[in-house]
Design a protein around this motif. Structure first.
Motif, PDB file in Angstrom:
ATOM      1  N   ILE A 117       0.834  -1.204   0.000  1.00 50.23           N
ATOM      2  CA  ILE A 117       0.000   0.000   0.000  1.00 50.23           C
ATOM      3  C   ILE A 117       0.866   1.250   0.000  1.00 50.23           C
ATOM      4  O   ILE A 117       0.632   2.198  -0.759  1.00 50.23           O
ATOM      5  CB  ILE A 117      -0.944  -0.014   1.220  1.00 50.23           C
ATOM      6  N   HIS A 118       1.879   1.255   0.873  1.00 44.23           N
ATOM      7  CA  HIS A 118       2.770   2.417   0.956  1.00 44.23           C
ATOM      8  C   HIS A 118       3.503   2.641  -0.364  1.00 44.23           C
ATOM      9  O   HIS A 118       3.584   3.785  -0.852  1.00 44.23           O
ATOM     10  CB  HIS A 118       3.762   2.205   2.101  1.00 44.23           C
ATOM     11  N   LEU A 119       4.039   1.574  -0.957  1.00 43.05           N
ATOM     12  CA  LEU A 119       4.747   1.703  -2.228  1.00 43.05           C
ATOM     13  C   LEU A 119       3.827   2.205  -3.334  1.00 43.05           C
ATOM     14  O   LEU A 119       4.223   3.019  -4.168  1.00 43.05           O
ATOM     15  CB  LEU A 119       5.366   0.365  -2.619  1.00 43.05           C
ATOM     16  N   ALA A 120       2.593   1.725  -3.333  1.00 44.38           N
ATOM     17  CA  ALA A 120       1.623   2.187  -4.334  1.00 44.38           C
ATOM     18  C   ALA A 120       1.395   3.687  -4.205  1.00 44.38           C
ATOM     19  O   ALA A 120       1.340   4.409  -5.212  1.00 44.38           O
ATOM     20  CB  ALA A 120       0.311   1.431  -4.176  1.00 44.38           C
ATOM     21  N   SER A 121       1.266   4.146  -2.969  1.00 45.19           N
ATOM     22  CA  SER A 121       1.034   5.585  -2.752  1.00 45.19           C
ATOM     23  C   SER A 121       2.234   6.407  -3.230  1.00 45.19           C
ATOM     24  O   SER A 121       2.067   7.502  -3.779  1.00 45.19           O
ATOM     25  CB  SER A 121       0.743   5.866  -1.281  1.00 45.19           C
ATOM     26  N   LEU A 122       3.450   5.878  -3.043  1.00 48.49           N
ATOM     27  CA  LEU A 122       4.646   6.592  -3.492  1.00 48.49           C
ATOM     28  C   LEU A 122       4.733   6.632  -5.019  1.00 48.49           C
ATOM     29  O   LEU A 122       5.163   7.637  -5.597  1.00 48.49           O
ATOM     30  CB  LEU A 122       5.905   5.934  -2.924  1.00 48.49           C
ATOM     31  N   LYS A 168      -3.712  -5.910  -5.145  1.00 48.21           N
ATOM     32  CA  LYS A 168      -3.209  -7.154  -4.566  1.00 48.21           C
ATOM     33  C   LYS A 168      -3.169  -7.060  -3.043  1.00 48.21           C
ATOM     34  O   LYS A 168      -3.484  -8.037  -2.344  1.00 48.21           O
ATOM     35  CB  LYS A 168      -1.813  -7.457  -5.116  1.00 48.21           C
ATOM     36  N   ALA A 169      -2.819  -5.888  -2.541  1.00 44.66           N
ATOM     37  CA  ALA A 169      -2.805  -5.695  -1.087  1.00 44.66           C
ATOM     38  C   ALA A 169      -4.199  -5.885  -0.505  1.00 44.66           C
ATOM     39  O   ALA A 169      -4.372  -6.564   0.520  1.00 44.66           O
ATOM     40  CB  ALA A 169      -2.267  -4.301  -0.750  1.00 44.66           C
ATOM     41  N   PHE A 170      -5.203  -5.316  -1.156  1.00 48.01           N
ATOM     42  CA  PHE A 170      -6.573  -5.450  -0.649  1.00 48.01           C
ATOM     43  C   PHE A 170      -7.065  -6.889  -0.751  1.00 48.01           C
ATOM     44  O   PHE A 170      -7.823  -7.365   0.094  1.00 48.01           O
ATOM     45  CB  PHE A 170      -7.514  -4.501  -1.395  1.00 48.01           C
ATOM     46  N   ASN A 200     -10.836  -3.290   8.096  1.00 46.71           N
ATOM     47  CA  ASN A 200     -11.541  -2.007   8.051  1.00 46.71           C
ATOM     48  C   ASN A 200     -10.615  -0.852   8.404  1.00 46.71           C
ATOM     49  O   ASN A 200     -10.664   0.222   7.774  1.00 46.71           O
ATOM     50  CB  ASN A 200     -12.737  -2.015   9.008  1.00 46.71           C
ATOM     51  N   LYS A 201      -9.768  -1.057   9.394  1.00 48.38           N
ATOM     52  CA  LYS A 201      -8.846   0.010   9.821  1.00 48.38           C
ATOM     53  C   LYS A 201      -7.869   0.354   8.705  1.00 48.38           C
ATOM     54  O   LYS A 201      -7.648   1.544   8.402  1.00 48.38           O
ATOM     55  CB  LYS A 201      -8.086  -0.447  11.073  1.00 48.38           C
ATOM     56  N   ILE A 202      -7.285  -0.656   8.094  1.00 50.22           N
ATOM     57  CA  ILE A 202      -6.331  -0.412   7.008  1.00 50.22           C
ATOM     58  C   ILE A 202      -7.029   0.190   5.792  1.00 50.22           C
ATOM     59  O   ILE A 202      -6.522   1.137   5.166  1.00 50.22           O
ATOM     60  CB  ILE A 202      -5.609  -1.715   6.614  1.00 50.22           C
ATOM     61  N   SER A 203      -8.206  -0.326   5.454  1.00 53.29           N
ATOM     62  CA  SER A 203      -8.938   0.177   4.283  1.00 53.29           C
ATOM     63  C   SER A 203      -9.308   1.647   4.440  1.00 53.29           C
ATOM     64  O   SER A 203      -9.159   2.444   3.501  1.00 53.29           O
ATOM     65  CB  SER A 203     -10.210  -0.650   4.067  1.00 53.29           C
ATOM     66  N   ASN A 204      -9.788   2.002   5.620  1.00 58.23           N
ATOM     67  CA  ASN A 204     -10.137   3.408   5.868  1.00 58.23           C
ATOM     68  C   ASN A 204      -8.899   4.297   5.820  1.00 58.23           C
ATOM     69  O   ASN A 204      -8.976   5.455   5.380  1.00 58.23           O
ATOM     70  CB  ASN A 204     -10.835   3.539   7.229  1.00 58.23           C
ATOM     71  N   ALA A 205      -7.784   3.764   6.273  1.00 56.27           N
ATOM     72  CA  ALA A 205      -6.537   4.532   6.218  1.00 56.27           C
ATOM     73  C   ALA A 205      -6.141   4.811   4.776  1.00 56.27           C
ATOM     74  O   ALA A 205      -5.674   5.909   4.449  1.00 56.27           O
ATOM     75  CB  ALA A 205      -5.420   3.790   6.938  1.00 56.27           C
ATOM     76  N   VAL A 206      -6.319   3.834   3.893  1.00 53.12           N
ATOM     77  CA  VAL A 206      -5.965   4.026   2.483  1.00 53.12           C
ATOM     78  C   VAL A 206      -6.865   5.079   1.840  1.00 53.12           C
ATOM     79  O   VAL A 206      -6.395   5.920   1.054  1.00 53.12           O
ATOM     80  CB  VAL A 206      -6.041   2.698   1.713  1.00 53.12           C
ATOM     81  N   ALA A 207      -8.140   5.069   2.185  1.00 50.15           N
ATOM     82  CA  ALA A 207      -9.038   6.103   1.676  1.00 50.15           C
ATOM     83  C   ALA A 207      -8.591   7.480   2.162  1.00 50.15           C
ATOM     84  O   ALA A 207      -8.540   8.452   1.397  1.00 50.15           O
ATOM     85  CB  ALA A 207     -10.471   5.820   2.122  1.00 50.15           C
ATOM     86  N   GLY A 208      -8.239   7.560   3.441  1.00 52.04           N
ATOM     87  CA  GLY A 208      -7.758   8.821   3.998  1.00 52.04           C
ATOM     88  C   GLY A 208      -6.460   9.266   3.349  1.00 52.04           C
ATOM     89  O   GLY A 208      -6.259  10.457   3.083  1.00 52.04           O
ATOM     90  N   LEU A 209      -5.581   8.306   3.081  1.00 51.20           N
ATOM     91  CA  LEU A 209      -4.312   8.619   2.435  1.00 51.20           C
ATOM     92  C   LEU A 209      -4.537   9.295   1.081  1.00 51.20           C
ATOM     93  O   LEU A 209      -3.853  10.264   0.731  1.00 51.20           O
ATOM     94  CB  LEU A 209      -3.525   7.320   2.270  1.00 51.20           C
ATOM     95  N   SER A 210      -5.506   8.800   0.340  1.00 50.07           N
ATOM     96  CA  SER A 210      -5.807   9.384  -0.977  1.00 50.07           C
ATOM     97  C   SER A 210      -6.360  10.798  -0.843  1.00 50.07           C
ATOM     98  O   SER A 210      -6.035  11.687  -1.636  1.00 50.07           O
ATOM     99  CB  SER A 210      -6.800   8.493  -1.726  1.00 50.07           C
ATOM    100  N   VAL A 211      -7.199  11.010   0.169  1.00 49.97           N
ATOM    101  CA  VAL A 211      -7.706  12.365   0.433  1.00 49.97           C
ATOM    102  C   VAL A 211      -6.557  13.293   0.795  1.00 49.97           C
ATOM    103  O   VAL A 211      -6.490  14.443   0.343  1.00 49.97           O
ATOM    104  CB  VAL A 211      -8.765  12.342   1.561  1.00 49.97           C
TER     105      VAL A 211
END
Length: 297
Positions: free
Chosen positions: A58-63, A100-102, A114-125
Motif C-alpha cells: 500500500i505504501h509503495l503504491a502511494s509513493l 493485490k494488497a486489498f 476495516n482500519k487499514i482500508s479506511n486509512a488508504v481512503a484517507g491517504l488518498s484524500v
C-alpha cells in the motif's frame, strides 16, 4: 525485512505477468518503517509478516502515484518508476499493488481490514489536499495538520493499531502511538528537506518548496518575517532557486527559530507517542522514536 520483500514478490508472481515483477524489483523500498513498527508490536508471526507485506505494498503504491503527481525523476536517490517506464506504467503498477494488497487484506479480521482500508481512503484524500494546498503559498496550519495526518500518519496509525489487535494489546493506545509517530515523522522530513544536503537526501535540497509543497517550517517562518521578507518568501514559492536564494532561505530559517520550533513540536509528539504505550515498556518502539528524534538537524 528480506522475508517481507520476498513475500511481496511471491504475491506479485501470482499475477503471472513478468513486466510487473520487473518494475517492482526496480522500486527502492526504503527503511520500511511501518513493517518495523508492526513487528515491534506483534512479533514475526505469519500473520504479522503478511500484514507487513500488505502495508508495504500500500505504501509503495502511494509513493508511485505521488511521484507521478509530482513528476519526480528520482526516489531515494534512484530513478523513479515513472522516469524509467513512463507515467502510465507507474500508475498501473501502483494500482496493481493496491489491488493485490486489498486481496490479501480481505483474509484478516474485520477490525484490521476495516482500519487499514479506511486509512488508504484517507491517504488518498491527504494526497489530494496536498495538491490543492500547493496551488498557492499556504500558511493555513490547521489544513497542514489535517493533510499530513491523512497523507502520512494515518497509515502508520493503522499499522500500529492493527499490530496491537494481532498481539492482543490495547489497540487504541497503540493507535495514538502510531498517529503521533507519523505526525512527528512528517515534521522531521519537512525539516531535513531544508537542513540536509542534496547528497544526503537523494534529491535536491529545498525541493519541497520548489515543488509547491506546504510544510511546517515555511509556515512558522512566514509568521516570523517582516513584510518585505514575507513578500520575498512568497515570490520564491514553486520557483527553481538560485544558490543565493537557497542560502537566504536557509539563513532566515535558522535566524527565525522556525527550524527549532518544528523540531520541538516533533519532540512533543514523540513524547506523547511514548506516553500512550508507557505501560508496555516496549524498548523497540522507544528506539524507533529515539532514532528519529535524537539526531543533528
Amino acid at each position: 525485512m528480506q522475508e517481507i520483500n520476498s513475500l511481496i514478490s511471491s504475491f506479485i508472481k501470482e499475477l503471472d505477468y513478468e513486466p510487473i515483477l520487473q518494475m517492482y524489483e526496480r522500486i527502492s523500498t526504503g527503511k520500511m518503517l511501518r513493517s518495523k513498527l508492526i513487528m515491534a508490536i506483534a512479533g514475526s508471526s505469519e500473520n504479522a509478516i503478511n500484514l507487513c507485506a500488505i502495508v508495504e505494498m500500500i505504501h509503495l503504491a502511494s509513493l508511485l502515484h505521488d511521484d507521478v503527481i509530482d513528476e519526480a525523476d528520482t526516489r531515494r536517490g534512484t530513478p523513479s518508476i515513472n522516469a524509467l517506464y513512463g507515467t502510465k506504467d507507474a500508475v498501473m503498477l501502483g494500482d496493481v499493488l493496491y489491488s493485490k494488497a486489498f486481496s490479501k487484506l480481505s483474509g484478516f479480521a474485520p477490525e484490521i481490514s476495516n482500519k487499514i482500508s479506511n486509512a488508504v481512503a484517507g491517504l488518498s484524500v491527504g494526497e489530494l489536499m496536498d495538491v490543492r494546498l500547493g496551488d498557492g503559498f499556504s500558511v493555513d496550519v490547521e489544513a497542514y495538520w489535517r493533510m499530513i495526518y491523512l497523507k502520512t500518519a494515518i497509515l502508520i496509525e493503522a499499522s500500529a493499531y492493527s499490530a496491537a489487535v494481532l498481539a492482543g494489546f490495547d489497540a487504541d493506545k497503540f493507535g495514538v502511538y502510531g498517529k503521533s509517530l507519523g505526525l512527528a515523522f512528517q515534521i522531521i522530513d519537512d525539516v531535513l528537506d531544508i537542513t540536509q544536503s542534496s547528497e544526503v537526501l537523494g534529491k535536491p535540497a529545498l525541493n519541497d518548496f520548489s515543488e509547491g509543497k506546504t510544510t511546517l517550517p515555511y509556515i512558522y517562518l512566514y509568521e516570523r518575517l517582516g513584510e518585505s521578507d514575507k513578500e520575498r518568501l512568497k515570490s520564491l514559492y514553486k520557483k527553481s532557486l538560485s544558490y543565493d536564494e537557497v542560502m537566504w532561505l536557509k539563513k532566515v530559517m535558522r535566524e527565525s527559530g522556525a527550524i527549532n520550533e518544528c523540531v520541538n513540536r516533533a519532540k512533543t509528539l514523540a513524547a506523547e507517542a511514548l506516553e500512550a504505550i508507557s505501560e508496555y515498556k516496549n524498548e523497540k518502539l522507544q528506539s524507533i522514536i529515539k532514532n528519529m528524534i535524537d539526531r543533528e538537524f
